[in-house]
Scaffold this motif. Structure first.
Motif, PDB file in Angstrom:
ATOM      1  N   UNK A  39       0.860  -1.053   0.036  1.00  0.00           N
ATOM      2  CA  UNK A  39       0.032  -0.148   0.120  1.00  0.00           C
ATOM      3  C   UNK A  39       0.847   1.250  -0.094  1.00  0.00           C
ATOM      4  N   UNK A  40       0.345   2.431  -0.256  1.00  0.00           N
ATOM      5  CA  UNK A  40       1.136   3.489  -0.486  1.00  0.00           C
ATOM      6  C   UNK A  40       0.194   4.618  -0.294  1.00  0.00           C
ATOM      7  N   UNK A  41       0.236   5.199   0.981  1.00  0.00           N
ATOM      8  CA  UNK A  41      -0.817   6.424   1.361  1.00  0.00           C
ATOM      9  C   UNK A  41      -0.360   7.588   1.215  1.00  0.00           C
ATOM     10  N   UNK A  93       6.908   3.609  -4.240  1.00  0.00           N
ATOM     11  CA  UNK A  93       5.694   4.153  -4.794  1.00  0.00           C
ATOM     12  C   UNK A  93       6.376   5.561  -5.242  1.00  0.00           C
ATOM     13  N   UNK A  94       5.624   6.090  -6.522  1.00  0.00           N
ATOM     14  CA  UNK A  94       6.013   7.269  -6.797  1.00  0.00           C
ATOM     15  C   UNK A  94       4.800   8.154  -7.470  1.00  0.00           C
ATOM     16  N   UNK A  95       4.902   9.311  -7.544  1.00  0.00           N
ATOM     17  CA  UNK A  95       3.682   9.992  -7.936  1.00  0.00           C
ATOM     18  C   UNK A  95       4.260  10.976  -9.137  1.00  0.00           C
ATOM     19  N   UNK A 129       8.394  10.527  -4.199  1.00  0.00           N
ATOM     20  CA  UNK A 129       8.747   8.948  -4.094  1.00  0.00           C
ATOM     21  C   UNK A 129       8.397   8.848  -2.582  1.00  0.00           C
ATOM     22  N   UNK A 130       8.084   7.533  -2.329  1.00  0.00           N
ATOM     23  CA  UNK A 130       7.827   7.128  -0.911  1.00  0.00           C
ATOM     24  C   UNK A 130       9.384   6.811  -0.511  1.00  0.00           C
TER      25      UNK A 130
END
Length: 124
Positions: free
Chosen positions: A20-22, A95-97, A114-115
């Protein structure tokens, strides 16, 4: 946007994990989201990405049919369901946006946020 990845761990080959990536902030739905991974001694590589809406996805060939990326914009969260895990899937997963792109992005440099990474270890 700030990202917090979780869900990594130790699993036997053939097993499953869900990452999961919040994301923080009110504009999560405005970002293309992606998962990347980096194994020890290797460069970081693209795993999967998903569009802002409509669920358009892209996967690297080695995980097609085994991994599924999804997102819940109401919960500001992106997921990576990993099934039939193999030892070669062992890596730190990030995870990345990205604000760039119409649907999804496979290029690491297109992601600005980036997480911290979560470690997935698959034992044989």
């Amino acid at each position: 946007v700030q990202l917090q990845a979780s869900g990594g761990g130790l699993v036997q080959a053939g097993g499953s994990l869900r990452l999961s990536c919040a994301a923080s902030g009110p504009t999560f739905s405005g970002y293309v989201m992606g998962w990347f991974r980096q194994a020890t001694g290797k460069e970081r590589e693209f795993v999967a990405a998903i569009s802002r809406s409509y669920g358009i996805t892209s996967y690297t060939d080695s995980v097609k049919g085994r991994f599924t990326i999804s997102r819940d914009n109401a919960k500001n969260t992106v997921y990576l369901q990993m099934n039939s895990l193999k030892p070669e899937d062992t890596a730190v997963y990030y995870c990345a946006a990205s604000r760039i792109g119409n649907y999804y992005e496979r290029t690491e440099s297109k992601y600005a946020y980036w997480g911290q990474g979560t470690l997935v270890t698959v034992s044989s």
